[in-house]
Design a protein around this motif. Structure first.
Motif, PDB file in Angstrom:
ATOM      1  N   ARG A 248       6.421  11.635  -8.011  1.00  0.00           N
ATOM      2  CA  ARG A 248       7.602  11.224  -9.084  1.00  0.00           C
ATOM      3  C   ARG A 248       8.851  10.823  -8.535  1.00  0.00           C
ATOM      4  NH1 ARG A 248       7.913  15.858 -12.892  1.00  0.00           N
ATOM      5  NH2 ARG A 248       5.795  16.838 -12.243  1.00  0.00           N
ATOM      6  N   ILE A 249       8.874   9.655  -7.880  1.00  0.00           N
ATOM      7  CA  ILE A 249       9.959   9.291  -7.275  1.00  0.00           C
ATOM      8  C   ILE A 249      11.111   8.866  -8.198  1.00  0.00           C
ATOM      9  CG2 ILE A 249       8.811   8.318  -5.057  1.00  0.00           C
ATOM     10  CD1 ILE A 249       8.917   5.624  -6.300  1.00  0.00           C
TER      11      ILE A 249
ATOM     12  N   ALA B 204      11.567   1.747 -12.675  1.00  0.00           N
ATOM     13  CA  ALA B 204      12.301   0.519 -12.100  1.00  0.00           C
ATOM     14  C   ALA B 204      11.673  -0.093 -10.711  1.00  0.00           C
ATOM     15  CB  ALA B 204      13.879   1.073 -11.797  1.00  0.00           C
ATOM     16  N   VAL B 205      11.182   0.777  -9.981  1.00  0.00           N
ATOM     17  CA  VAL B 205      10.558  -0.015  -8.772  1.00  0.00           C
ATOM     18  C   VAL B 205       9.309  -0.785  -9.125  1.00  0.00           C
ATOM     19  CG1 VAL B 205       9.198   0.601  -6.813  1.00  0.00           C
ATOM     20  CG2 VAL B 205      11.370   1.800  -7.369  1.00  0.00           C
ATOM     21  N   ARG B 206       8.571  -0.181 -10.230  1.00  0.00           N
ATOM     22  CA  ARG B 206       7.319  -0.817 -10.735  1.00  0.00           C
ATOM     23  C   ARG B 206       7.825  -2.159 -11.300  1.00  0.00           C
ATOM     24  NH1 ARG B 206       2.803   2.977 -11.993  1.00  0.00           N
ATOM     25  NH2 ARG B 206       3.472   4.903 -11.541  1.00  0.00           N
TER      26      ARG B 206
ATOM     27  N   VAL C 135       0.847  -1.209   0.139  1.00  0.00           N
ATOM     28  CA  VAL C 135      -0.118   0.016   0.007  1.00  0.00           C
ATOM     29  C   VAL C 135       0.843   1.253   0.067  1.00  0.00           C
ATOM     30  CG1 VAL C 135      -1.777   1.175   1.363  1.00  0.00           C
ATOM     31  CG2 VAL C 135      -1.987  -0.955   0.727  1.00  0.00           C
ATOM     32  N   PRO C 136       1.912   1.427   0.874  1.00  0.00           N
ATOM     33  CA  PRO C 136       2.731   2.513   0.756  1.00  0.00           C
ATOM     34  C   PRO C 136       3.370   2.668  -0.634  1.00  0.00           C
ATOM     35  CG  PRO C 136       2.979   1.337   2.983  1.00  0.00           C
ATOM     36  CD  PRO C 136       2.222   0.692   2.163  1.00  0.00           C
ATOM     37  N   ALA C 137       3.721   1.343  -0.932  1.00  0.00           N
ATOM     38  CA  ALA C 137       4.429   1.620  -2.324  1.00  0.00           C
ATOM     39  C   ALA C 137       3.682   1.973  -3.380  1.00  0.00           C
ATOM     40  CB  ALA C 137       5.140  -0.062  -2.599  1.00  0.00           C
ATOM     41  N   ALA C 138       2.542   1.510  -3.520  1.00  0.00           N
ATOM     42  CA  ALA C 138       1.497   1.886  -4.397  1.00  0.00           C
ATOM     43  C   ALA C 138       1.131   3.424  -4.195  1.00  0.00           C
ATOM     44  CB  ALA C 138       0.087   1.121  -4.337  1.00  0.00           C
ATOM     45  N   TYR C 139       1.216   3.913  -3.009  1.00  0.00           N
ATOM     46  CA  TYR C 139       0.978   5.202  -2.849  1.00  0.00           C
ATOM     47  C   TYR C 139       1.978   6.215  -3.253  1.00  0.00           C
ATOM     48  CZ  TYR C 139      -0.234   9.448  -0.315  1.00  0.00           C
ATOM     49  OH  TYR C 139      -0.303  10.784   0.059  1.00  0.00           O
ATOM     50  N   ALA C 140       3.353   5.532  -3.019  1.00  0.00           N
ATOM     51  CA  ALA C 140       4.516   6.341  -3.464  1.00  0.00           C
ATOM     52  C   ALA C 140       4.694   6.334  -5.057  1.00  0.00           C
ATOM     53  CB  ALA C 140       5.751   5.676  -3.117  1.00  0.00           C
ATOM     54  N   VAL C 141       4.437   5.207  -5.645  1.00  0.00           N
ATOM     55  CA  VAL C 141       4.464   5.366  -6.977  1.00  0.00           C
ATOM     56  C   VAL C 141       3.380   6.106  -7.878  1.00  0.00           C
ATOM     57  CG1 VAL C 141       6.082   3.501  -7.409  1.00  0.00           C
ATOM     58  CG2 VAL C 141       3.659   2.880  -7.278  1.00  0.00           C
TER      59      VAL C 141
END
Lengths: 260, 341
Positions: A91-92, A97-99, A81-87
């Motif tokens: 604009r990280i 690449a993270v995706r 959930v935090p990862a989805a929020y961040a991406v």
């Protein structure tokens, strides 16, 4: 015109038969009175359904699979959930690449993941098989968590968080009160998807088995190798009904929550 | 205590490397209704977001009611913001949208109920409390967004394009609503708009912005009648802007001898209504004509480029394609000092 309609009906019927047929066959086989796995079933009885609950290893492996499915999926959501929020919100750097990295467990064949974990984590480090299984399942489910939650975040206006902050919320409060309730459906969908994925997982779990540590699908495979009786069909049918029950419950919960 | 409620001091706002607002100095008087006017990308919304605290300034300071709030989080500023998109909470009912802020503040329940109902009544939504925001019309959603801000009794209310999503009738209603609010509550209001007629009609004072710079600040009358430069003049309806040099009127398209002497080399501007149509030393071809009730509007293709003119509706209409004589009367020209080429 009329002929086309008939062709369409036949195609639809065949498709549905192909999708639902195996399930019906399994149920019929499970209710067989005979002593070997066969279709058409010989007679009718519930003996194999009852027998499922008497197989000791099934109980243990069901427990392990449940544990992995529930806690692996929860862990993947805590990360996802935090990862989805961040991406979706920022604009990280290396966002793409993270995706990709997050999606990797879908792309890399499970056999390879399983072998790699066994060869490089369990054997040299001495990590317990259960922990390796938990980590593997968490990683496997993570792509679904991130994808599904990202999709519901993308459908949500980012400015409602700003509105919440201006009405006195902290940043975290705004997330909890303005964002979370609106992506609850996505999180639940991710949970169900993750749960089912983890529960049905075979290739990774195949390598990560130890004495007394086996997930249910692996245990079932092992069981039919030894004993070819309808209890596996009975167990499959029970699991299918369990899945249906979960989906219905979720639908009901979701449907209700939307209108309350 | 000073009368300035909000003071921006050499405020610089940037998104990464891109500077959106350069060294903005601005004082907003207590209880005034101020408009930030400019085309999209001029920095007006950015300025508003900085006042609300949603954007940290790259340099400069922001004071609200005498206190330096440059680094105060938005939740502690007691500033209301009505978003252009309304930003309503889709998972909450109309009533709960309004009650949201009061619940965060942990107001006692009866007070939350009473104040939320009062706020909904103020904007005429008392019958909609249990609906979903999505079931409201655009105008109702906007009023709900307004009620959600008002219920917090902010001392400063910011509005992003408050009238732009409304149809003509609702616009008038909302306009009246905002002016009534200002009179009744004495709240200081800042609103952002790209529509000069909206700013002129509503604001006590207007700040015209261009490329992140406040070009001119003044009352609607000042802005309308005495634009400081070509940009502002163009923005407030001086559709015909020409340059005057050595007795010649020039534009990018040509020049013409006026036979007059004016000192300096200024830009001259005329509103369409100030162009004399039907007689005069110059000629143009009618390439556009439209009926606007009281008058007709014409677009002429001339040696000076396109000239916009108006004639009373009862005057005989000019047909498209025909030649018309016209005059740009120097006596009526608005001079825009120091901007001539």
């Amino acid at each position: 015109m009329k002929r086309n309609l008939w062709v369409a009906r036949i195609v639809i019927f065949l498709t549905l038969a192909f999708l639902i047929g195996p399930f019906l066959i399994i149920i019929a086989a499970a209710l067989s009175a005979g002593s070997s796995l066969a279709f058409p079933p010989q007679g009718f009885s519930l003996r194999w359904v009852i027998a499922v609950f008497e197989v000791k290893s099934f109980r243990a492996s069901f427990g392990l699979s449940m544990f992995l499915a529930v806690f692996g999926t929860v862990a993947s959501l805590i990360l996802g959930v935090p990862a989805a929020y961040a991406v979706t919100r920022y604009r990280i750097p290396f966002g793409e690449a993270v995706r990709m990295a997050v999606a990797a467990p879908i792309i890399v064949p499970g056999i390879i993941v399983g072998l790699a974990l066994l060869r490089y984590l369990v054997i040299p480090v001495g990590m317990t098989v259960t922990l390796a299984l938990f980590l593997a399942h968490t990683a496997l489910v993570l792509p679904y968590s991130v994808r599904v939650v990202s999709a519901s975040l993308e459908n949500l206006r980012p400015d409602i968080e700003e509105a919440a902050v201006l009405l006195g919320c902290s940043r975290f409060g705004a997330f909890a009160r303005a964002v979370l309730p609106n992506i609850r459906g996505g999180i639940l969908a991710a949970f169900i998807l993750g749960f089912v994925t983890s529960f049905n997982q075979v290739p990774v779990s195949l390598f990560l088995s130890g004495p007394g540590v086996r997930t249910l699908p692996i245990d079932m495979l092992a069981y039919i190798e030894m004993t070819y009786d309808p209890s596996v069909a009975a167990l499959s049918a029970l699991l299918a009904f369990l899945s249906i029950a979960i989906v219905f419950a979720a639908e009901r919960f979701l449907g209700l929550s939307r209108y309350v | 205590m000073s009368d300035d409620y909000v003071v921006l001091e050499r405020l610089k706002l940037a998104y990464g490397e891109t500077v959106a607002v350069h060294d903005l100095d601005l004082a907003i008087t207590r209880g005034e209704l101020l408009a930030l006017l400019g085309p999209s990308g001029c920095g007006k919304t950015t300025t508003m977001r900085a006042i609300a605290g949603l954007l940290a300034p790259a340099a400069g300071r922001i004071f609200i009611d005498g206190a330096d709030v440059t680094y105060t989080p938005p939740s502690k500023r007691n500033v209301g913001l009505v978003f252009q998109s309304y930003a309503l909470f889709p998972h909450l009912s109309v009533f709960e949208n309004v009650a949201f802020g009061l619940r965060i503040k942990r107001e006692p329940k009866p007070s939350i109920d009473a104040r939320s109902r009062a706020a909904l009544a103020t904007v005429g939504l008392e019958g909609f409390a249990r609906r979903n925001p999505a079931e409201l019309s655009g105008g109702q959603q906007q009023r709900l967004a307004l009620a959600r801000s008002l219920v917090m009794e902010p001392k400063l209310l910011l509005l992003d394009e408050p009238l732009s999503n409304l149809d003509a009738r609702l616009r008038l209603e909302m306009r009246t609503e905002l002016q009534r609010l200002q009179l009744e509550t004495g709240v200081t209001m800042v609103f952002v708009t790209h529509d000069q007629s909206e700013a002129l009609a509503l604001a006590d004072r207007i700040v015209v912005m261009k490329d992140g710079i406040a070009v001119q600040t003044g009352t609607p009358e000042e802005i309308y009648n005495r634009p400081r430069d070509v940009f502002v003049a163009d923005f407030v309806g001086f559709d015909n802007i020409l340059y005057f040099r050595n007795g010649m009127l020039t534009s990018d398209f040509g020049s013409t001898d006026t036979g007059e002497e004016l000192p300096g080399s200024d830009a001259l501007a005329w509103r369409p209504a100030e162009v004399i149509l039907g007689s005069g030393p110059m000629q143009g071809r009618v390439i556009g004509a439209s009926f606007a009730g009281q008058y007709r509007e014409y677009v002429l293709d001339t040696g000076l480029g396109k000239i916009k003119a108006q004639a009373p509706a009862d005057a005989p209409p000019h047909t498209i394609g025909g030649l018309v004589a016209f005059e740009l009367p120097l006596a009526k020209a608005h001079r825009l000092p120091g901007t001539g080429k």
